[in-house]
Design a protein around this motif. Structure first.
Motif, PDB file in Angstrom:
ATOM      1  N   GLN A 240       0.840  -1.202   0.000  1.00  0.00           N
ATOM      2  CA  GLN A 240       0.000   0.000   0.000  1.00  0.00           C
ATOM      3  C   GLN A 240       0.864   1.237   0.000  1.00  0.00           C
ATOM      4  OE1 GLN A 240      -3.671   0.048   2.281  1.00  0.00           O
ATOM      5  NE2 GLN A 240      -3.071   2.010   3.183  1.00  0.00           N
ATOM      6  N   VAL A 241       0.652   2.109  -0.991  1.00  0.00           N
ATOM      7  CA  VAL A 241       1.462   3.324  -1.105  1.00  0.00           C
ATOM      8  C   VAL A 241       0.701   4.575  -0.691  1.00  0.00           C
ATOM      9  CG1 VAL A 241       2.891   2.350  -2.921  1.00  0.00           C
ATOM     10  CG2 VAL A 241       0.852   3.641  -3.543  1.00  0.00           C
ATOM     11  N   GLY A 242      -0.591   4.455  -0.438  1.00  0.00           N
ATOM     12  CA  GLY A 242      -1.336   5.640  -0.012  1.00  0.00           C
ATOM     13  C   GLY A 242      -2.787   5.317   0.250  1.00  0.00           C
ATOM     14  N   ALA A 243      -3.449   6.178   1.034  1.00  0.00           N
ATOM     15  CA  ALA A 243      -4.876   6.073   1.309  1.00  0.00           C
ATOM     16  C   ALA A 243      -5.478   7.467   1.219  1.00  0.00           C
ATOM     17  CB  ALA A 243      -5.119   5.463   2.688  1.00  0.00           C
ATOM     18  N   PHE A 244      -6.585   7.599   0.506  1.00  0.00           N
ATOM     19  CA  PHE A 244      -7.168   8.903   0.222  1.00  0.00           C
ATOM     20  C   PHE A 244      -8.659   8.907   0.569  1.00  0.00           C
ATOM     21  CE2 PHE A 244      -3.589   8.240  -2.530  1.00  0.00           C
ATOM     22  CZ  PHE A 244      -2.960   9.466  -2.630  1.00  0.00           C
ATOM     23  N   SER A 245      -9.135  10.038   1.024  1.00  0.00           N
ATOM     24  CA  SER A 245     -10.574  10.208   1.223  1.00  0.00           C
ATOM     25  C   SER A 245     -11.262  10.508  -0.096  1.00  0.00           C
ATOM     26  CB  SER A 245     -10.838  11.348   2.218  1.00  0.00           C
ATOM     27  OG  SER A 245     -10.266  12.567   1.758  1.00  0.00           O
ATOM     28  N   SER A 246     -10.479  10.928  -1.098  1.00  0.00           N
ATOM     29  CA  SER A 246     -11.001  11.237  -2.429  1.00  0.00           C
ATOM     30  C   SER A 246     -10.714  10.098  -3.395  1.00  0.00           C
ATOM     31  CB  SER A 246     -10.385  12.535  -2.961  1.00  0.00           C
ATOM     32  OG  SER A 246     -10.636  12.692  -4.346  1.00  0.00           O
ATOM     33  N   ARG A 247     -11.756   9.536  -3.977  1.00  0.00           N
ATOM     34  CA  ARG A 247     -11.570   8.452  -4.949  1.00  0.00           C
ATOM     35  C   ARG A 247     -10.807   8.954  -6.172  1.00  0.00           C
ATOM     36  NH1 ARG A 247     -16.380   4.685  -7.634  1.00  0.00           N
ATOM     37  NH2 ARG A 247     -14.988   3.442  -9.000  1.00  0.00           N
ATOM     38  N   GLY A 264     -11.862   0.834   1.270  1.00  0.00           N
ATOM     39  CA  GLY A 264     -11.934   0.266   2.602  1.00  0.00           C
ATOM     40  C   GLY A 264     -12.534   1.281   3.548  1.00  0.00           C
ATOM     41  N   GLY A 265     -13.790   1.093   3.921  1.00  0.00           N
ATOM     42  CA  GLY A 265     -14.455   2.094   4.751  1.00  0.00           C
ATOM     43  C   GLY A 265     -14.645   3.387   3.985  1.00  0.00           C
ATOM     44  N   ASN A 266     -14.179   4.485   4.574  1.00  0.00           N
ATOM     45  CA  ASN A 266     -14.293   5.786   3.925  1.00  0.00           C
ATOM     46  C   ASN A 266     -13.035   6.172   3.158  1.00  0.00           C
ATOM     47  OD1 ASN A 266     -16.886   6.229   5.017  1.00  0.00           O
ATOM     48  ND2 ASN A 266     -16.005   7.010   6.934  1.00  0.00           N
ATOM     49  N   LEU A 267     -12.100   5.238   3.006  1.00  0.00           N
ATOM     50  CA  LEU A 267     -10.842   5.534   2.340  1.00  0.00           C
ATOM     51  C   LEU A 267     -10.705   4.724   1.058  1.00  0.00           C
ATOM     52  CD1 LEU A 267      -8.363   5.580   5.371  1.00  0.00           C
ATOM     53  CD2 LEU A 267      -9.346   7.544   4.176  1.00  0.00           C
ATOM     54  N   TRP A 268      -9.953   5.311   0.134  1.00  0.00           N
ATOM     55  CA  TRP A 268      -9.607   4.635  -1.114  1.00  0.00           C
ATOM     56  C   TRP A 268      -8.114   4.385  -1.083  1.00  0.00           C
ATOM     57  CZ3 TRP A 268     -13.526   3.303  -4.428  1.00  0.00           C
ATOM     58  CH2 TRP A 268     -14.766   3.902  -4.202  1.00  0.00           C
ATOM     59  N   ARG A 269      -7.729   3.094  -1.098  1.00  0.00           N
ATOM     60  CA  ARG A 269      -6.339   2.696  -0.923  1.00  0.00           C
ATOM     61  C   ARG A 269      -5.696   2.393  -2.265  1.00  0.00           C
ATOM     62  NH1 ARG A 269      -9.122   0.456   3.548  1.00  0.00           N
ATOM     63  NH2 ARG A 269      -8.184   1.059   5.546  1.00  0.00           N
ATOM     64  N   VAL A 270      -4.465   2.912  -2.449  1.00  0.00           N
ATOM     65  CA  VAL A 270      -3.697   2.663  -3.660  1.00  0.00           C
ATOM     66  C   VAL A 270      -2.688   1.569  -3.348  1.00  0.00           C
ATOM     67  CG1 VAL A 270      -2.191   3.665  -5.421  1.00  0.00           C
ATOM     68  CG2 VAL A 270      -3.996   5.050  -4.379  1.00  0.00           C
ATOM     69  N   ARG A 271      -2.770   0.444  -4.085  1.00  0.00           N
ATOM     70  CA  ARG A 271      -1.979  -0.731  -3.740  1.00  0.00           C
ATOM     71  C   ARG A 271      -1.402  -1.423  -4.969  1.00  0.00           C
ATOM     72  NH1 ARG A 271      -6.260  -3.617   0.489  1.00  0.00           N
ATOM     73  NH2 ARG A 271      -5.717  -2.386   2.339  1.00  0.00           N
ATOM     74  N   PHE A 272      -0.257  -2.072  -4.758  1.00  0.00           N
ATOM     75  CA  PHE A 272       0.263  -3.042  -5.705  1.00  0.00           C
ATOM     76  C   PHE A 272      -0.119  -4.422  -5.181  1.00  0.00           C
ATOM     77  CE2 PHE A 272       3.219   0.492  -6.514  1.00  0.00           C
ATOM     78  CZ  PHE A 272       3.167   0.538  -7.908  1.00  0.00           C
ATOM     79  N   GLY A 273      -0.594  -5.304  -6.072  1.00  0.00           N
ATOM     80  CA  GLY A 273      -0.951  -6.642  -5.668  1.00  0.00           C
ATOM     81  C   GLY A 273      -2.343  -7.003  -6.153  1.00  0.00           C
TER      82      GLY A 273
END
Length: 304
Positions: A240-247, A264-273
């Motif tokens: 995971q390289v970041g988590a944002f409240s903005s999609r 995930g919940g109220n966050l949008w997670r940027v991930r490799f995998g």
């Protein structure tokens, strides 16, 4: 007497209101320039970088925009990444330090506070926050620049530490720009491949820049190995390289670095995998490091 009390109460209320307005107008907390972080040599994608503290640093190369800190919401020296602040990322300069960044097509120059590591690409010299990109008047994925280390006046340091803009520098004269462009061509750094260079509106008529042609690419860039259908079904490890409240912000970063977005919940997670094993997930670690996100840990889905 009652009238006097009413007048006094009105004055008190007005004073309290003025204090409240003043408190709301206060700028965000100022960051500090101490302690200065240098760090040990580190390796990313097989390239060794040695942080140093040169008294004089003056190089030409390419700048790229940085939409997040090297640790997601944080920079390499632990500060919160503030998009509007005039900050930069460099592979080896002390954190923090101050540099003048000059756009080689327009001559426009601004003062930037370096507080992060990156960008981890050999064809990029410095990463710039959205605020710095806007102040320099650039657009697009890259731009030819000069980066010169300076020791600015105290008021300029305070302005940048308060996430404000320092006074703009004098534009570089055409004769100096010509020398700097020639120096860039002589460095034989590869121009950004398969991307249109970032350009700034010319500050004067006739200000042009003949860009060096891209050199042939003989090796494939480091990237995360795509997961097969079986791996995607059973994979539980990710980077995971970041988590944002903005999609929109999450999708913009994911598109730029070739990652995935997961809610995930109220966050949008940027991930490799995902990856089936921790060992396989090292491909994601290398891919994240190549994009300037150093030392990203391997995480398990059931541990988020």
């Amino acid at each position: 007497m009652r009238s006097s009390n009413k007048a006094f109460a009105a004055l008190c209320a007005a004073a309290i209101g003025m204090v409240s307005v003043a408190a709301e107008a206060q700028p965000s907390a100022m960051v500090e320039d101490q302690p200065i972080l240098l760090g040990e040599p580190y390796s990313v994608a097989g390239v060794l970088y040695r942080p140093a503290d040169p008294a004089a640093y003056d190089e030409v190369g390419y700048a790229m925009p940085m939409e997040a800190g090297s640790k997601g919401e944080l920079t390499a020296n632990g500060e919160a990444f503030v998009a509007d602040a005039i900050t930069g990322a460099h592979k080896t300069l002390p954190l923090p330090s101050y540099v003048e960044v000059t756009a080689l097509d327009s001559g426009r120059t601004i003062l930037v506070r370096v507080n992060d590591r990156g960008p981890m690409r050999n064809d990029r010299l410095i990463g710039l926050s959205p605020g710095a990109v806007a102040q320099l008047g650039l657009s697009g994925p890259s731009a030819a620049v000069r980066v010169r280390r300076v020791n600015p006046p105290g008021q300029d340091q305070v302005a940048l530490r308060s996430h404000e803009r320092a006074a703009e520098r004098l534009e570089s004269p055409p004769a100096l720009l010509k020398v700097l462009r020639e120096k860039l061509q002589q460095t034989r750094l590869p121009a950004p491949v398969a991307q249109a260079p970032m350009t700034a509106a010319p500050a004067r008529a006739g200000a042009t820049f003949d860009r060096p042609q891209p050199r042939p690419v003989t090796t494939k860039p480091t990237a995360a190995a795509p997961a097969s259908k079986e791996q995607a079904a059973s994979g539980r490890y990710f980077i995971q390289v970041g988590a944002f409240s903005s999609r929109a912000n999450a999708e913009a970063l994911a598109k730029r670095i070739g990652a995935q977005v997961e809610q995930g919940g109220n966050l949008w997670r940027v991930r490799f995998g995902p990856y089936a094993t921790r060992q396989a997930a090292q491909a994601g670690v290398r891919a994240a490091a190549a994009q300037g996100f150093a030392n990203m840990p391997v995480m398990a889905k059931d541990g988020r």
